[in-house]
Design a protein around this motif. Structure first.
Motif, PDB file in Angstrom:
ATOM      1  N   ALA A 194      -1.720   4.619  -1.068  1.00  0.00           N
ATOM      2  CA  ALA A 194      -0.677   3.931  -0.304  1.00  0.00           C
ATOM      3  C   ALA A 194      -0.287   2.628  -0.983  1.00  0.00           C
ATOM      4  O   ALA A 194       0.892   2.247  -1.000  1.00  0.00           O
ATOM      5  N   ASP A 195      -1.273   1.952  -1.579  1.00  0.00           N
ATOM      6  CA  ASP A 195      -0.969   0.723  -2.326  1.00  0.00           C
ATOM      7  C   ASP A 195      -0.158   1.026  -3.581  1.00  0.00           C
ATOM      8  O   ASP A 195       0.728   0.258  -3.969  1.00  0.00           O
ATOM      9  N   PHE A 196      -0.470   2.148  -4.245  1.00  0.00           N
ATOM     10  CA  PHE A 196       0.310   2.550  -5.429  1.00  0.00           C
ATOM     11  C   PHE A 196       1.776   2.734  -5.040  1.00  0.00           C
ATOM     12  O   PHE A 196       2.687   2.305  -5.757  1.00  0.00           O
ATOM     13  N   PHE A 197       2.008   3.393  -3.908  1.00  0.00           N
ATOM     14  CA  PHE A 197       3.379   3.617  -3.453  1.00  0.00           C
ATOM     15  C   PHE A 197       4.061   2.297  -3.113  1.00  0.00           C
ATOM     16  O   PHE A 197       5.225   2.071  -3.462  1.00  0.00           O
ATOM     17  N   LYS A 198       3.332   1.419  -2.445  1.00  0.00           N
ATOM     18  CA  LYS A 198       3.888   0.121  -2.068  1.00  0.00           C
ATOM     19  C   LYS A 198       4.291  -0.682  -3.300  1.00  0.00           C
ATOM     20  O   LYS A 198       5.316  -1.371  -3.310  1.00  0.00           O
ATOM     21  N   ALA A 199       3.482  -0.595  -4.354  1.00  0.00           N
ATOM     22  CA  ALA A 199       3.756  -1.358  -5.576  1.00  0.00           C
ATOM     23  C   ALA A 199       4.946  -0.815  -6.345  1.00  0.00           C
ATOM     24  O   ALA A 199       5.627  -1.563  -7.060  1.00  0.00           O
TER      25      ALA A 199
END
Length: 461
Positions: free
Chosen positions: A309-314
């Motif tokens: 989810a953090d990868f997507f947010k970044a």
């Protein structure tokens, strides 16, 4: 000839005969299967026996193009060559299956082949899962993780309780596991969980595969004339149920519940869900894992979800690039929905949802609005395909199946079904409308939002 090539393709992809019998390795069975399928399709085109239309191709091409764009933008041109195996070949699998079985007879034949492969692997899983634990010699001086991925090893005849016992007084170069031996050098994993090899070397993947394949038994049952069909469906149910139990797959149980839920809901309405629950209760009671191993696995997957989810947010537009999740985290995402978003951004997961829906919409239209003039023998396959995807879409919430060959084979089954129905109902059309794209976009966005909120509530393990 094309349907023979497609059937051989399914066998090569999932049974892996070239790995079971090393003497077959030099024959390059995958290329033979693709060649036979392509040659047969070419002959059908030349003799005007084949129409190429399917609503999936525009979405498929956009999806492939976006994979390439994201990868180039994020990591450059070098990984593109690696996409041959993980993306370009699966598109070929889709095309072979899509155009090989566009008549009722061919479709029935290919569906029978898929059922046969599913039950064969289910039987192999049962054989493996029923064996006693033995010391399995993995390899001599070979990388352990690679050997595990190939699921290849030889039992040395010693009974065991754990792997440490197997390694006592042995050459340190040799690697051993204490597992259940199976056919053709296969062995179980994670303390006895049944599995196969290759693309089905994970117990969860095997359970999803055989569960989805079971739906072809239901379709074939509707068109069978033999008096033995009740016995045949009972055997098929027994094989799949028992194998799923032996895989210890919680996701596999959910797949079966989804499949039975859809069938009984379709036939009996809301009361059917009760019947489905009763039918699936043996698997619920006996299947799945618990204890420390299961808890550790859940925490490991939660960590992948959180970081994904953090990868997507970044990078919400281009993501990480195709097949780059594993390059940025120590395990894969274990969630096909998140994997699409993390690697391909929001446009990528929307296109992936669209690819799935453009495939499912074909049998959906037949199931709820059968076109006038279509061959009625094809109707049961519409319900079978919808039910297959219902189970698959539940199962892949816990698996990284975004680029899995099984997904593209099932896309191909939907494309083939479109051609088979249209052959007897040429006026019938299925298209991706603006409304479809709107709902696909909403569903994809909502899925990512739910996963993100869930991971923030649960917190990082």
């Amino acid at each position: 000839m094309s349907v023979v090539g497609a059937a051989l393709l399914i066998i090569v992809l999932f049974v892996r005969p070239q790995e079971c019998v090393p003497a077959l390795e030099p024959f390059k069975l995958l290329y033979i299967a693709i060649g036979l399928g392509a040659l047969g399709i070419g002959i059908d085109l030349a003799t005007n026996k084949l129409k190429l239309g399917t609503p999936q191709w525009p979405v498929m091409l956009m999806y492939v193009a976006w994979n390439v764009i994201c990868t180039i933008v994020k990591v450059g041109f070098e990984p593109i060559a690696g996409m041959t195996v993980t993306l370009f070949f699966p598109v070929i699998y889709f095309a072979i299956v899509c155009y090989a079985a566009r008549t009722y007879e061919r479709y029935k034949g290919l569906g029978t082949a898929m059922l046969f492969v599913s039950l064969t692997l289910g039987g192999a899983g049962i054989y493996q899962g029923r064996n006693e634990f033995q010391c399995i010699k993995i390899s001599e001086g070979e990388d352990r993780s690679e050997a595990h991925d190939k699921s290849k090893g030889e039992p040395d005849g010693r009974d065991c309780l754990d792997s440490y016992q197997c390694r006592e007084d042995r050459d340190p170069k040799d690697d051993y596991e204490c597992e259940r031996p199976g056919l053709f050098g296969t062995f179980s994993v994670a303390n006895g969980r049944a599995r196969w090899r290759g693309t089905l070397s994970d117990p969860n993947e095997l359970s999803v595969f055989i569960g989805a394949g079971l739906t072809f038994m239901f379709a074939l049952y509707s068109v069978m004339q033999t008096k033995a069909k009740n016995l045949m469906i009972a055997v098929a149910l027994g094989v799949v149920f028992y194998c799923v139990i032996l895989t210890g797959s919680r996701g596999g149980i959910l797949v079966l519940l989804a499949i039975f839920g859809v069938y009984f809901l379709r036939k009996y309405g809301l009361k059917g869900l009760v019947v489905a629950g009763i039918s699936g209760s043996p698997v619920l009671l006996l299947g799945g894992r618990s204890g420390e191993d299961a808890e550790a696995s859940s925490l490991e997957r939660l960590g992948a979800l959180y970081d994904g989810a953090d990868f997507f947010k970044a990078s919400p537009i281009f993501g990480l690039g195709h097949n780059q999740f594993i390059e940025n985290y120590f395990i894969t995402a274990h969630n096909s929905y998140l994997l699409s978003a993390a690697e391909l951004g929001l446009p990528g997961i929307i296109l992936w949802f669209a690819l799935v829906w453009s495939s499912v919409k074909i049998p959906w239209e037949v199931a709820f609005r059968p076109p006038w003039g279509m061959d009625p023998r094809l109707y049961p396959f519409s319900v079978a395909l919808i039910t297959s995807f219902a189970g698959i879409l539940v199962g892949i919430f816990f698996l990284s199946f975004t680029y899995h060959p099984m997904m593209f084979v099932y896309y191909g089954f939907c494309g083939a079904y479109y051609g088979a129905v249209k052959r007897t109902a040429p006026h019938w059309e299925v298209k991706m409308t603006q409304k479809d794209w709107t709902w696909v976009s909403v569903a994809a966005t909502a899925t990512i939002f739910v996963i993100f909120i869930y991971t923030r509530i649960k917190g990082q393990p």
